[in-house]
Design a protein around this motif. Structure first.
Motif, mmCIF file in Angstrom:
data_model
loop_
_atom_site.group_PDB
_atom_site.id
_atom_site.type_symbol
_atom_site.label_atom_id
_atom_site.label_comp_id
_atom_site.label_asym_id
_atom_site.label_seq_id
_atom_site.Cartn_x
_atom_site.Cartn_y
_atom_site.Cartn_z
ATOM 1 N N GLN A 77 45.244 40.969 41.466
ATOM 2 C CA GLN A 77 44.090 40.343 42.112
ATOM 3 C C GLN A 77 43.968 38.870 41.734
ATOM 4 N N ARG A 78 44.379 38.521 40.513
ATOM 5 C CA ARG A 78 44.385 37.099 40.140
ATOM 6 C C ARG A 78 45.460 36.347 40.926
ATOM 7 N N GLN A 130 44.061 35.745 44.269
ATOM 8 C CA GLN A 130 43.105 34.634 44.159
ATOM 9 C C GLN A 130 43.818 33.276 44.124
ATOM 10 N N ALA A 153 47.153 32.148 36.798
ATOM 11 C CA ALA A 153 46.701 33.538 36.963
ATOM 12 C C ALA A 153 47.224 34.427 35.836
ATOM 13 N N PRO A 172 45.949 31.769 31.522
ATOM 14 C CA PRO A 172 44.843 30.828 31.742
ATOM 15 C C PRO A 172 44.765 29.742 30.659
#
Lengths: 460, 460
Positions: A441-442, A445, B446, B449
Motif C-alpha cells: 500500500q505504501r 501511495q 516507501a 522512510p
C-alpha cells in the motif's frame, strides 16, 4: 457522479467528441469484464496516443475522479470493472504493432494489440512470442502485462513477465515515464518494469510495451497420455522432468472436466473408460530435439502406467488432440449455472495432495469441481460449479475458502494467472502478512498519492 | 561517528561479542568491494539468522544509523562500500543451503551461499541453476540477487532475476517480510520479489532466497570461431540466431583483450594472425540437440567467413577453449594500471556500431580499450585502461562519458550487470528521465522512510 458538461467538453477537446461515451449502452458495455462483477462507469474515454492519456489523467487527478484502464475486458478477476464509477479509459484504439525488430529480437506494441495477432506476426518472420493465455485470440498485450498473464507454455518459456523488457506508462499524476528498454540486461535503478507487470492497472496506465522475442522452434510434437489416477499423472510429470525433458506444455485435465467436454461434444467418449486424468504434452525445438524429447516423454508415461498413449502424426491430429483442451471453457457450463474459477497454484510436486484436497471438498460440500491446468507449474484451474440459489452460492463460497486454506498450507498461491482484482481481494490477507500488504500500500501511495487509479482493487 | 559503548553492547547482546567488530583491521577489510571506492564502517556486525538481522536493524532505525548489507564484497559498482560510515551488516555467517527440493525444482538458501557451490550441489542431483556471473566462485546468491547479476548464459537462460521465486527480507524499519514463494506462477499483489532483485541493498536486507531450478542439460558442446572483424563476428551471432539456435553462451573477445591474454600467458599466439574477434559458443540440451545445434553454429560461422573454427572433443579441450575467457580479468592488468570496467549493453544487432564507437574513442582519447562480453545479449564489458596520473584519470573519465552517450544513443543501458551503486550514480540521469528517478526515490521512501539503508547509492 454524473460528469458535468464542462468536464466532458474538456475530455472531448482532447480525444474528439466521438471518443467520449456516456450513453447507457456504452456504460453497460464497459461495466463488466470476464467475471460477474458489474458497475457502470460515468464516462468512457478512448484515447489514441500517450499524450491524450496523459492529458485525460491530469484532469482526473485534478478532479479526484477514478480512472480505470481497460484492455480487451477479458480478465478473470474484475480488474477492469469500475467499482467506484468515474472514467473507464479504454485503450482499444491503441492497437498497433509498432515494430518487429528481427535483428534485436524485440517487438514494440501499443497496449491493445491482440496477443494472438502479435504471435502470428512474429511467427511469420521466424520469431516466437511464447506467452499464450487461453484468451489469446481476445485478450491484449496491455492486459496480459497488467495481470502478469500466464498460459500452458509457462513451464518451459515463463509467463508474460519474462518477455517484458520495457514500458511506456502514464502515472496517476499524469507524467509519462519510460522504464527499461530494448536491452535484455538492464540494472540501471529499480526495476519499475517488473513492478508494473502484474500491478493490475493500479500503479500506472501502460501505453507501450517493449517485448523480448526468441527464435521460433522449428519442430513441435504433441502427445496425449491417459492415467487411471491423478497421482499416476503427477508421477508422469515428475518422470518427464527426471528424464530432463522440458515440455513446452504439460496440461492436465481431470475426469469431471472430461465428462463435461464429452457431454458438450455430444456424448462420445474422449478417453478410455476409467480415465481419471488426461495429460497433453507438447515438446518443441529442432526436429531432432523434439523427436528425442517425444521418445523420452513416451518412456516416462509408460513407466508410470499410462493407460493409453497417442502421438500426433500431422497438424490435423495435433489439432484433434488439443480440441479437448480448447472445448473446456464452453463445456464447463454444462456442469452448473455458476462457475467459480480459481487459478490456484501449488509447488508442482504437491499436485497429488491438491487433488486429494479437492476430492474431500467434493464430498464435504456436495459440489461439482472440474479441474484442469498447467501441471508443470502446479497451476490448476479449480472450477467450483453450482446452481444460482443462495444456498448454492454459500456452499461455493465455503468451498473456495477451504480450498485456499489448503493451497496455502501446501505453500501455494491463491492466484497464479488471473490477479487479485475484486475476486481475490477478500482472501489476500490469508496469503500475505499484514506487513507485506502495508508495504504494497505504501508502494501504491508512491505511485498514486490521490488513489484515483483503479480504486477498490487488490487490497481488502 | 564512533559507536558509543552502550550501542555496541546492544549489538553484542544480539549476536554475541565475537560478531561485533570495531578494530582497525576489520574496519579496513570491510571498507571496500571489487572497486576502488573506500570508506571505513564504524562497526561490522555478523548476524546469524533473520531475527538477529531484524533486531539490529531496529536499533539502527531508532539511532538513525546507516546500515550497509554485505555479501561477498565482490561487487563492481561500490554497492557494499559504507560511504556514510555506520554499520556494515555482513551476512557471511548465513551461508547454508537450506533445501534442494528436487520434486518441486526449488532451492532455498541463505544469502551468503557461494553461487558456484549452489550450482555444484544442484548439479549433483541432476538439476541446474544457470546464472553464472564471472565471479561465481567468490560471489554469493544474496549479492547476485541484490545486484541482479547476469553472466554468459543469460542469452538462453536469463539472469539471476529469472530464477528468484521468493524472498525473506528485513525492511529498514525492522519488519521481516516474505515475498513470493515456492511456486513459479504467483500474481497475488505487487511483485515485491522482482522489485527487490537489483535494488542494490537499498530497499531491504535479503535473508533467504527461494530459487527456481531446471533440469540439467545432459550434453554440452563448446566451439570457438575467429573472425577478421568484429562486424563478421556480429554477423555470425545474427546468423546463429537466424539458424534458430539459442546457445547457452556466446562470448566475444576483441583483439586488445586477446593481446593482453597472450602477453599474460607468456606470449604464445591464441588465435590466427589478423584475428579481430574471437567468439566462444556453447550449446547444450540432449546429446542429439547439442550435436545438431553445434552443426548449425559451424554452418553459420563458416557462412560469414570465420577464419578458424574449433570444436572441443573432450572436457579437457572444452576447458582449454574457455581458458582464454577465464584469464581475461588478470590479463587486463597488463594493459594499464587502472581499469575502468563498464558493463554497458546495447540491442544486440547494434554491436558493430558499438565497436565503431569504441574505435573512435581509442583514437580521440588515446586510451587502450579492451572489450569482451556477452554478444547474444549485446552486453559488452568495455575496459578503459590507463595509468594513474591525474591526466590519465581525466582522459578515462571523458572516454567513459562519451561511451555512455553513444550507448544511450544506440538505445542501450549504462549498466547491464553490475548495478549503479557509486560508480554509475553520476551518470544515471543520462539514462533515466527526472520523473522516473523521482518515482524511484518515492519507492525508496516507501521502504525506507528514514533513509538508513545503504545511503548514498544509486541516486545522483
Amino acid at each position: 457522479m454524473t460528469a458535468p458538461a464542462s468536464l466532458l467538453a474538456s475530455f472531448e477537446s482532447i480525444v474528439g467528441a466521438g471518443n467520449v461515451l456516456t450513453d447507457d449502452s456504452a456504460r453497460e458495455k464497459y461495466a463488466s469484464d470476464g467475471t460477474r462483477y458489474h458497475h457502470r462507469p460515468d464516462v468512457i474515454i478512448c484515447p489514441d496516443g500517450v499524450d491524450q492519456v496523459s492529458a485525460i489523467v491530469r484532469i482526473c487527478a485534478r478532479e479526484r475522479l477514478p480512472v480505470v484502464p481497460r484492455g480487451a475486458g477479458t480478465g478473470y478477476s474484475g480488474g477492469a470493472v469500475p467499482v467506484r464509477g468515474g472514467v473507464v479509459l479504454s485503450l482499444e484504439r491503441m492497437n498497433r504493432i509498432l515494430e518487429i525488430d528481427e535483428s534485436n529480437l524485440v517487438a514494440i506494441v501499443e497496449p491493445n494489440v491482440v496477443t494472438g495477432d502479435l504471435q502470428d506476426a512474429v511467427e511469420r518472420v521466424g520469431l516466437f512470442y511464447p506467452p499464450d493465455p487461453a484468451s489469446l485470440r481476445q485478450s491484449v498485450i496491455g492486459g496480459n502485462v497488467a495481470e502478469g498473464a500466464g498460459g500452458p507454455r509457462a513451464f518451459k518459456y515463463g509467463t508474460t513477465r519474462d518477455y517484458v523488457l520495457g514500458l511506456q506508462a502514464v502515472l496517476p499524476t499524469g507524467e509519462v515515464v519510460l522504464t527499461g528498454g530494448k536491452v535484455v540486461k538492464n540494472v540501471a535503478g529499480y526495476d519499475l518494469t517488473q513492478l508494473l507487470v502484474g500491478s493490475e492497472g493500479t500503479l500506472a496506465i501502460i501505453t507501450r510495451v517493449i517485448l523480448r522475442l526468441i527464435p521460433l522452434p522449428s519442430a513441435r510434437t504433441t502427445l496425449r497420455a491417459t492415467f487411471a489416477s491423478v497421482a499416476d499423472a503427477a508421477s508422469a510429470v515428475d518422470r518427464i522432468v527426471a528424464e530432463r525433458v522440458v515440455p513446452a506444455a504439460l496440461e492436465l485435465i481431470d475426469a469431471d472436466s472430461l465428462d463435461a467436454i464429452s457431454r458438450h461434444l455430444g456424448g462420445q467418449p474422449l478417453a478410455p473408460a476409467g480415465t481419471a486424468a488426461l495429460v497433453l504434452i507438447e515438446v518443441d525445438g529442432t526436429p531432432e530435439a523434439a523427436a528425442e524429447d517425444a521418445l523420452r516423454v513416451e518412456r516416462a508415461c509408460r513407466a508410470v502406467g499410462a493407460t493409453e498413449l497417442l502421438r500426433a502424426g500431422s497438424a490435423a491430429e495435433r489439432d484433434e488432440l488439443w480440441r479437448v483442451r480448447r472445448e473446456l471453457s464452453p463445456a464447463l457450463r454444462t456442469l452448473g449455472r455458476l462457475k467459480f474459477n480459481n487459478d490456484i497454484v501449488v509447488p508442482k510436486g504437491r499436485i497429488p495432495q491438491l487433488f486429494a484436497l479437492i476430492e474431500r471438498l467434493r464430498e464435504d460440500y456436495g459440489v461439482r469441481i472440474a479441474c484442469f491446468g498447467h501441471a508443470g507449474d502446479g497451476n490448476i484451474h479449480v472450477n467450483v460449479m453450482v446452481g444460482e440459489s443462495e444456498e448454492d452460492r454459500r456452499r461455493a463460497g465455503d468451498t473456495v475458502r477451504v480450498l485456499f486454506e489448503g493451497v496455502l498450507a501446501l505453500e501455494g498461491s491463491i492466484t497464479g494467472e488471473h490477479g487479485v482484482g475484486l475476486s481475490k481481494a477478500p482472501y489476500l490477507s490469508m496469503q500475505l502478512g499484514p506487513d507485506v500488504i502495508a508495504l504494497m500500500q505504501r508502494v501504491k501511495q508512491a505511485f498514486d498519492p490521490d488513489g484515483i487509479l483503479n480504486p477498490g482493487k487488490i487490497f481488502p
